[in-house]
Design a protein around this motif. Sequence first.
Motif, PDB file in Angstrom:
ATOM      1  N   ALA A 136       0.815  -1.225   0.000  1.00  0.00           N
ATOM      2  CA  ALA A 136       0.000   0.000   0.000  1.00  0.00           C
ATOM      3  C   ALA A 136       0.842   1.266   0.000  1.00  0.00           C
ATOM      4  N   GLU A 137       1.854   1.326   0.832  1.00  0.00           N
ATOM      5  CA  GLU A 137       2.667   2.539   0.926  1.00  0.00           C
ATOM      6  C   GLU A 137       3.416   2.800  -0.372  1.00  0.00           C
ATOM      7  N   GLU A 138       3.849   1.746  -0.995  1.00  0.00           N
ATOM      8  CA  GLU A 138       4.648   1.856  -2.218  1.00  0.00           C
ATOM      9  C   GLU A 138       3.791   2.252  -3.422  1.00  0.00           C
ATOM     10  N   VAL A 139       2.589   1.680  -3.490  1.00  0.00           N
ATOM     11  CA  VAL A 139       1.754   1.828  -4.690  1.00  0.00           C
ATOM     12  C   VAL A 139       0.882   3.078  -4.626  1.00  0.00           C
ATOM     13  N   GLY A 140       0.312   3.350  -3.465  1.00  0.00           N
ATOM     14  CA  GLY A 140      -0.614   4.475  -3.356  1.00  0.00           C
ATOM     15  C   GLY A 140      -2.055   4.020  -3.499  1.00  0.00           C
ATOM     16  N   THR A 141      -2.960   4.747  -2.877  1.00  0.00           N
ATOM     17  CA  THR A 141      -4.363   4.337  -2.775  1.00  0.00           C
ATOM     18  C   THR A 141      -5.052   4.212  -4.128  1.00  0.00           C
ATOM     19  N   GLU A 142      -4.803   5.156  -5.024  1.00  0.00           N
ATOM     20  CA  GLU A 142      -5.533   5.186  -6.301  1.00  0.00           C
ATOM     21  C   GLU A 142      -5.196   3.983  -7.184  1.00  0.00           C
ATOM     22  N   GLN A 143      -3.965   3.538  -7.140  1.00  0.00           N
ATOM     23  CA  GLN A 143      -3.544   2.441  -8.001  1.00  0.00           C
ATOM     24  C   GLN A 143      -3.652   1.069  -7.328  1.00  0.00           C
ATOM     25  N   LEU A 144      -4.040   1.060  -6.048  1.00  0.00           N
ATOM     26  CA  LEU A 144      -3.934  -0.179  -5.266  1.00  0.00           C
ATOM     27  C   LEU A 144      -4.837  -1.288  -5.800  1.00  0.00           C
ATOM     28  N   LYS A 145      -6.084  -0.967  -6.122  1.00  0.00           N
ATOM     29  CA  LYS A 145      -7.020  -1.995  -6.588  1.00  0.00           C
ATOM     30  C   LYS A 145      -6.505  -2.670  -7.859  1.00  0.00           C
ATOM     31  N   GLU A 146      -6.054  -1.877  -8.802  1.00  0.00           N
ATOM     32  CA  GLU A 146      -5.521  -2.435 -10.058  1.00  0.00           C
ATOM     33  C   GLU A 146      -4.241  -3.220  -9.780  1.00  0.00           C
ATOM     34  N   HIS A 147      -3.430  -2.698  -8.872  1.00  0.00           N
ATOM     35  CA  HIS A 147      -2.183  -3.387  -8.509  1.00  0.00           C
ATOM     36  C   HIS A 147      -2.487  -4.779  -7.950  1.00  0.00           C
ATOM     37  N   VAL A 148      -3.495  -4.867  -7.088  1.00  0.00           N
ATOM     38  CA  VAL A 148      -3.873  -6.152  -6.495  1.00  0.00           C
ATOM     39  C   VAL A 148      -4.349  -7.126  -7.569  1.00  0.00           C
ATOM     40  N   GLN A 149      -5.215  -6.648  -8.447  1.00  0.00           N
ATOM     41  CA  GLN A 149      -5.778  -7.521  -9.486  1.00  0.00           C
ATOM     42  C   GLN A 149      -4.710  -8.060 -10.430  1.00  0.00           C
ATOM     43  N   ASN A 150      -3.683  -7.254 -10.670  1.00  0.00           N
ATOM     44  CA  ASN A 150      -2.639  -7.650 -11.624  1.00  0.00           C
ATOM     45  C   ASN A 150      -1.423  -8.284 -10.953  1.00  0.00           C
ATOM     46  N   HIS A 151      -1.471  -8.393  -9.640  1.00  0.00           N
ATOM     47  CA  HIS A 151      -0.336  -8.960  -8.914  1.00  0.00           C
ATOM     48  C   HIS A 151      -0.222 -10.457  -9.205  1.00  0.00           C
ATOM     49  N   GLU A 152       0.998 -10.956  -9.274  1.00  0.00           N
ATOM     50  CA  GLU A 152       1.197 -12.366  -9.641  1.00  0.00           C
ATOM     51  C   GLU A 152       0.539 -13.318  -8.646  1.00  0.00           C
ATOM     52  N   LEU A 153       0.512 -12.950  -7.362  1.00  0.00           N
ATOM     53  CA  LEU A 153      -0.133 -13.824  -6.373  1.00  0.00           C
ATOM     54  C   LEU A 153      -1.640 -13.921  -6.617  1.00  0.00           C
ATOM     55  N   MET A 154      -2.270 -12.791  -6.948  1.00  0.00           N
ATOM     56  CA  MET A 154      -3.712 -12.811  -7.206  1.00  0.00           C
ATOM     57  C   MET A 154      -4.024 -13.517  -8.521  1.00  0.00           C
ATOM     58  N   GLU A 155      -3.224 -13.266  -9.524  1.00  0.00           N
ATOM     59  CA  GLU A 155      -3.429 -13.946 -10.809  1.00  0.00           C
ATOM     60  C   GLU A 155      -3.289 -15.454 -10.631  1.00  0.00           C
ATOM     61  N   TYR A 156      -2.317 -15.858  -9.811  1.00  0.00           N
ATOM     62  CA  TYR A 156      -2.100 -17.282  -9.573  1.00  0.00           C
ATOM     63  C   TYR A 156      -3.256 -17.880  -8.777  1.00  0.00           C
ATOM     64  N   GLU A 157      -3.764 -17.145  -7.794  1.00  0.00           N
ATOM     65  CA  GLU A 157      -4.887 -17.621  -6.994  1.00  0.00           C
ATOM     66  C   GLU A 157      -6.113 -17.869  -7.866  1.00  0.00           C
ATOM     67  N   VAL A 158      -6.439 -16.910  -8.716  1.00  0.00           N
ATOM     68  CA  VAL A 158      -7.603 -17.071  -9.604  1.00  0.00           C
ATOM     69  C   VAL A 158      -7.358 -18.218 -10.579  1.00  0.00           C
ATOM     70  N   ALA A 159      -6.136 -18.321 -11.098  1.00  0.00           N
ATOM     71  CA  ALA A 159      -5.806 -19.397 -12.041  1.00  0.00           C
ATOM     72  C   ALA A 159      -5.924 -20.764 -11.377  1.00  0.00           C
ATOM     73  N   ILE A 160      -5.477 -20.873 -10.132  1.00  0.00           N
ATOM     74  CA  ILE A 160      -5.558 -22.141  -9.400  1.00  0.00           C
ATOM     75  C   ILE A 160      -7.015 -22.539  -9.172  1.00  0.00           C
ATOM     76  N   GLN A 161      -7.832 -21.559  -8.791  1.00  0.00           N
ATOM     77  CA  GLN A 161      -9.250 -21.861  -8.586  1.00  0.00           C
ATOM     78  C   GLN A 161      -9.902 -22.300  -9.892  1.00  0.00           C
ATOM     79  N   GLN A 162      -9.575 -21.615 -10.970  1.00  0.00           N
ATOM     80  CA  GLN A 162     -10.124 -21.995 -12.278  1.00  0.00           C
ATOM     81  C   GLN A 162      -9.664 -23.399 -12.673  1.00  0.00           C
TER      82      GLN A 162
END
Length: 202
Positions: A136-162
């Motif tokens: 959060a501190e590094e990315v900033g509030t405005e970009q955080l949601k997009e950062h989370v969605q595009n993060h490799e951990l989140m992409e991997y989590e969704v891919a694993i569930q799929q």
Amino acid sequence: MSQLDTFQRIRELPREQQIVMALYLCERMVPNYDFFHQLTGFGDSKPLHGTLNACWDWVANPKKTKVNFARWQEKVDEQTPSEYGHDMLGVYPAMDACTALSTLLQGLLDDNASNFLDVAKISQASVAKFIELNDAEEVGTEQLKEHVQNHELMEYEVAIQQAMINFLEQQPAVNRALVSQLKMMLNDEGVSNLGLALDAEE
């Protein structure tokens, strides 16, 4: 595919497959609790692993296996940490692992499919919170949601569930052989939903 597509596909699975999906995701979260326990000495991992083993045994042979889901839920709740008194990031994934297990058990007690879906939501939310708190501190509030969605951990989590949904859709039945195969898949994957190695004590 999006997270919403994932959740809709879980809703469309047969009940037995939904339970297996939830169990599989809990297995990927509990090592986060193991890690927290090892770092802090808080709680005990054994009841969480005991819960998983009891549920797998029941799934493999529900007609011959009796499990007191309410008692296991009590045991999990007793080991659930609180964010108060634990000034470290790891408390949140540990809490989420316990919440996911308790939610699964509640679904089995109530025969409520929405609880099994909630486990998938908890797992994704746990990954999202971990990324947010780390970055959060590094990315900033405005970009955080997009950062989370595009993060490799989140992409991997969704891919694993799929990938697990794809796998379960091809299975004609839930039985002991399928449970054994899933446990082998978990061992082969070798990491929790946060990327922690599955070599924690059981």
